[in-house]
Design an enzyme around this catalytic site. Structure first.
Site, PDB file in Angstrom:
ATOM      1  N   ALA A   1      -5.210  -1.668  -7.646  1.00  0.00           N
ATOM      2  CA  ALA A   1      -5.254  -3.134  -7.606  1.00  0.00           C
ATOM      3  C   ALA A   1      -5.842  -3.626  -6.282  1.00  0.00           C
ATOM      4  CB  ALA A   1      -3.843  -3.693  -7.799  1.00  0.00           C
ATOM      5  N   ASP A   2      -5.507  -2.946  -5.180  1.00  0.00           N
ATOM      6  CA  ASP A   2      -5.988  -3.377  -3.859  1.00  0.00           C
ATOM      7  C   ASP A   2      -7.520  -3.398  -3.800  1.00  0.00           C
ATOM      8  OD1 ASP A   2      -6.170  -0.556  -3.908  1.00  0.00           O
ATOM      9  OD2 ASP A   2      -5.425  -0.292  -1.860  1.00  0.00           O
ATOM     10  N   ARG A   3      -8.163  -2.427  -4.453  1.00  0.00           N
ATOM     11  CA  ARG A   3      -9.632  -2.372  -4.414  1.00  0.00           C
ATOM     12  C   ARG A   3     -10.232  -3.581  -5.123  1.00  0.00           C
ATOM     13  NH1 ARG A   3     -11.364   3.291  -6.737  1.00  0.00           N
ATOM     14  NH2 ARG A   3     -13.457   2.537  -6.228  1.00  0.00           N
TER      15      ARG A   3
ATOM     16  N   ARG B   1       2.067   0.944   4.182  1.00  0.00           N
ATOM     17  CA  ARG B   1       2.715  -0.290   4.673  1.00  0.00           C
ATOM     18  C   ARG B   1       2.711  -1.378   3.633  1.00  0.00           C
ATOM     19  NH1 ARG B   1       0.119  -1.564  10.445  1.00  0.00           N
ATOM     20  NH2 ARG B   1      -1.813  -1.158   9.322  1.00  0.00           N
TER      21      ARG B   1
ATOM     22  N   SER C   1      -4.246   4.234   3.902  1.00  0.00           N
ATOM     23  CA  SER C   1      -3.711   5.594   3.714  1.00  0.00           C
ATOM     24  C   SER C   1      -4.814   6.482   3.171  1.00  0.00           C
ATOM     25  CB  SER C   1      -2.570   5.591   2.699  1.00  0.00           C
ATOM     26  OG  SER C   1      -1.657   4.589   3.007  1.00  0.00           O
TER      27      SER C   1
ATOM     28  N   LYS D   1       2.431  -5.399   3.384  1.00  0.00           N
ATOM     29  CA  LYS D   1       2.041  -6.590   4.128  1.00  0.00           C
ATOM     30  C   LYS D   1       2.457  -7.817   3.315  1.00  0.00           C
ATOM     31  CE  LYS D   1      -1.190  -3.907   4.134  1.00  0.00           C
ATOM     32  NZ  LYS D   1      -1.241  -2.427   3.868  1.00  0.00           N
TER      33      LYS D   1
ATOM     34  N   GLY E   1       0.833  -1.205   0.000  1.00  0.00           N
ATOM     35  CA  GLY E   1       0.000   0.000   0.000  1.00  0.00           C
ATOM     36  C   GLY E   1       0.864   1.250   0.000  1.00  0.00           C
TER      37      GLY E   1
HETATM   38  N1  LIG Z   1       1.547   0.590  12.829  1.00  0.00           N
HETATM   39  C1  LIG Z   1       0.952   1.395  11.944  1.00  0.00           C
HETATM   40  N2  LIG Z   1       1.699   2.007  10.993  1.00  0.00           N
HETATM   41  C2  LIG Z   1       1.108   2.815  10.090  1.00  0.00           C
HETATM   42  N3  LIG Z   1      -0.212   3.070  10.078  1.00  0.00           N
HETATM   43  C3  LIG Z   1      -0.994   2.485  10.985  1.00  0.00           C
HETATM   44  C4  LIG Z   1      -0.460   1.616  11.951  1.00  0.00           C
HETATM   45  N4  LIG Z   1      -1.482   1.166  12.694  1.00  0.00           N
HETATM   46  C5  LIG Z   1      -2.605   1.743  12.221  1.00  0.00           C
HETATM   47  N5  LIG Z   1      -2.321   2.561  11.208  1.00  0.00           N
HETATM   48  C6  LIG Z   1      -3.313   3.328  10.440  1.00  0.00           C
HETATM   49  O1  LIG Z   1      -3.498   2.586   9.267  1.00  0.00           O
HETATM   50  C7  LIG Z   1      -3.411   3.415   8.116  1.00  0.00           C
HETATM   51  C8  LIG Z   1      -2.644   2.661   7.041  1.00  0.00           C
HETATM   52  O2  LIG Z   1      -3.347   1.483   6.799  1.00  0.00           O
HETATM   53  P1  LIG Z   1      -2.799   0.380   5.801  1.00  0.00           P
HETATM   54  O3  LIG Z   1      -3.961  -0.493   5.533  1.00  0.00           O
HETATM   55  O4  LIG Z   1      -1.560  -0.234   6.304  1.00  0.00           O
HETATM   56  O5  LIG Z   1      -2.479   1.332   4.568  1.00  0.00           O
HETATM   57  P2  LIG Z   1      -1.954   1.071   3.119  1.00  0.00           P
HETATM   58  O6  LIG Z   1      -2.644  -0.171   2.616  1.00  0.00           O
HETATM   59  O7  LIG Z   1      -2.388   2.300   2.420  1.00  0.00           O
HETATM   60  O8  LIG Z   1      -0.468   0.929   3.174  1.00  0.00           O
HETATM   61  C9  LIG Z   1      -2.700   4.683   8.532  1.00  0.00           C
HETATM   62  O9  LIG Z   1      -3.249   5.758   7.837  1.00  0.00           O
HETATM   63  C10 LIG Z   1      -2.968   4.752  10.026  1.00  0.00           C
HETATM   64  O10 LIG Z   1      -4.083   5.599  10.294  1.00  0.00           O
HETATM   65  C1  LIG Z   2      -7.234   4.802  -3.514  1.00  0.00           C
HETATM   66  C2  LIG Z   2      -5.878   4.214  -3.198  1.00  0.00           C
HETATM   67  C3  LIG Z   2      -4.868   5.324  -3.053  1.00  0.00           C
HETATM   68  C4  LIG Z   2      -5.964   3.448  -1.871  1.00  0.00           C
HETATM   69  O1  LIG Z   2      -4.691   2.932  -1.564  1.00  0.00           O
HETATM   70  P1  LIG Z   2      -4.162   2.673  -0.060  1.00  0.00           P
HETATM   71  O2  LIG Z   2      -4.810   3.651   0.831  1.00  0.00           O
HETATM   72  O3  LIG Z   2      -4.638   1.277   0.305  1.00  0.00           O
HETATM   73  O4  LIG Z   2      -2.688   2.744  -0.073  1.00  0.00           O
HETATM   74  C5  LIG Z   2      -5.446   3.164  -4.281  1.00  0.00           C
HETATM   75  O5  LIG Z   2      -6.438   2.197  -4.445  1.00  0.00           O
HETATM   76  C6  LIG Z   2      -5.150   3.834  -5.593  1.00  0.00           C
HETATM   77  O6  LIG Z   2      -4.087   4.363  -5.806  1.00  0.00           O
HETATM   78  N1  LIG Z   2      -6.132   3.799  -6.535  1.00  0.00           N
HETATM   79  C7  LIG Z   2      -6.010   4.385  -7.848  1.00  0.00           C
HETATM   80  C8  LIG Z   2      -7.195   5.235  -8.168  1.00  0.00           C
HETATM   81  C9  LIG Z   2      -8.517   4.472  -8.233  1.00  0.00           C
HETATM   82  O7  LIG Z   2      -8.689   3.402  -7.599  1.00  0.00           O
HETATM   83  O8  LIG Z   2      -9.407   4.957  -8.958  1.00  0.00           O
HETATM   84  K   LIG Z   3      -7.206   1.890   1.128  1.00  0.00           K
END
Ligand SMILES: Nc1ncnc2c1ncn2[C@@H]1O[C@H](COP(=O)(O)OP(=O)(O)O)[C@@H](O)[C@H]1O
Ligand SMILES: CC(C)(COP(=O)(O)O)[C@@H](O)C(=O)NCCC(=O)O
Ligand SMILES: [K+]
Length: 243
Positions: A98-100, A11, A122, A13, A8
């Site tokens: 892609a995550d969606r 983070r 995020s 995973k 993401g």
């Molecule tokens: N240990 C952590 N590190 C970073 N963000 C965290 C943590 N625990 C909870 N969060 C929350 O989770 C959000 C990020 O979620 P995550 O699903 O990991 O994001 P992404 O998929 O965008 O990388 C942050 O915006 C924050 O509010």
């Molecule tokens: C909306 C998002 C930023 C969410 O990503 P994340 O918060 O999980 O990092 C990601 O799905 C993205 O970059 N999407 C592209 C634009 C769209 O889905 O229309």
């Molecule tokens: K998201």
């Protein structure tokens, strides 16, 4: 063994699986190299499947550092127009994160009565899928950390310590106004999704992402699915492998 990665904007995973299920999982860091903390059995990894929303530059960096990590082939999976009865509402599916798509597909596999997916990462994304598998569209909103950061960075006289409260009463200090305000806004989103789900006849609400439990804490009547992106990614990878 297969290594699955969900990279993401905040983070990374990862999840290591063999035919029987998950062997190990954790988070990682991507700087010049990718660090998958705690990952063992590196030499037994036969393939790597990735779902990412990182920039193209970071994606290339991820691909290069995964090649240093182990010799297994790496495949990136993207949003699609349709799969297994699930149909994307985007005319230009390449634009969808892609995550969606992977979270929606993960949900579709086990929820056939219509659902909403909230991914509170995020950014927060909300997607609606009806009982026929038609994606009805969705919403993209700033995530909680993003909102906190924008208040800290873009307003000169807002000083506060960010605190993750569930309190939504009107604040009587800057800190309360900001922290209660974020809870109040998230709570309003929760009510909105629930009301949309009722109107659209979507039976289930699934929530994933770093702030998922916070939305449950704010009263969301949905189920927590921390590994929803992996559920979709794993299934798509297996389907493609079997032709
Ligand atoms: N240990 C952590 N590190 C970073 N963000 C965290 C943590 N625990 C909870 N969060 C929350 O989770 C959000 C990020 O979620 P995550 O699903 O990991 O994001 P992404 O998929 O965008 O990388 C942050 O915006 C924050 O509010
Ligand atoms: C909306 C998002 C930023 C969410 O990503 P994340 O918060 O999980 O990092 C990601 O799905 C993205 O970059 N999407 C592209 C634009 C769209 O889905 O229309
Ligand atoms: K998201």
């Amino acid at each position: 063994m297969k290594l699955f990665i969900d990279a993401g904007n905040t983070r990374l995973k990862w999840c290591l699986e063999d035919g029987g299920g998950v062997i190990q999982s954790g988070t990682g860091i991507l700087d010049e190299q990718v660090h998958l903390e705690g990952l063992e059995y590196r030499s037994e990894i036969s393939a790597i499947a990735v779902s990412t929303v990182a920039s193209e530059a970071r994606r290339e960096q991820l691909a290069a550092s995964l090649a240093d990590l182990c010799p297994a082939p790496v495949r990136f999976y993207w949003a699609e127009a349709t799969r297994g009865g699930l149909r994307n509402a985007y005319p230009d599916v390449a634009r969808m994160g892609a995550d969606r798509w992977h979270a929606m597909y993960g949900a579709w596999l086990s929820h056939k009565s219509g659902f909403a997916v909230i991914d509170a990462g995020s950014a927060v994304t909300v997607d609606y899928v009806d009982a026929r598998g038609q994606h009805l569209g969705g919403y993209i909103l700033p995530g909680l950390r993003m909102m906190v950061r924008s208040l800290q960075n873009d307003a000169a006289r807002i000083w506060f310590d960010p605190e993750q409260v569930l309190e939504t009463a009107p604040g009587k200090s800057t800190g309360e106004c900001v922290n209660h305000g974020l809870a109040w806004l998230s709570g309003a989103m929760v009510e909105r999704v629930q009301s949309d789900a009722r109107t659209l006849g979507l039976k289930d609400i699934l929530v994933t992402g770093g702030d998922a439990d916070r939305l449950i804490g704010l009263g969301l009547s949905g189920t927590l699915h921390p590994d929803l992106v992996f559920a979709g990614l794993r299934a798509i990878d297996a389907e493609d492998a079997s032709g």
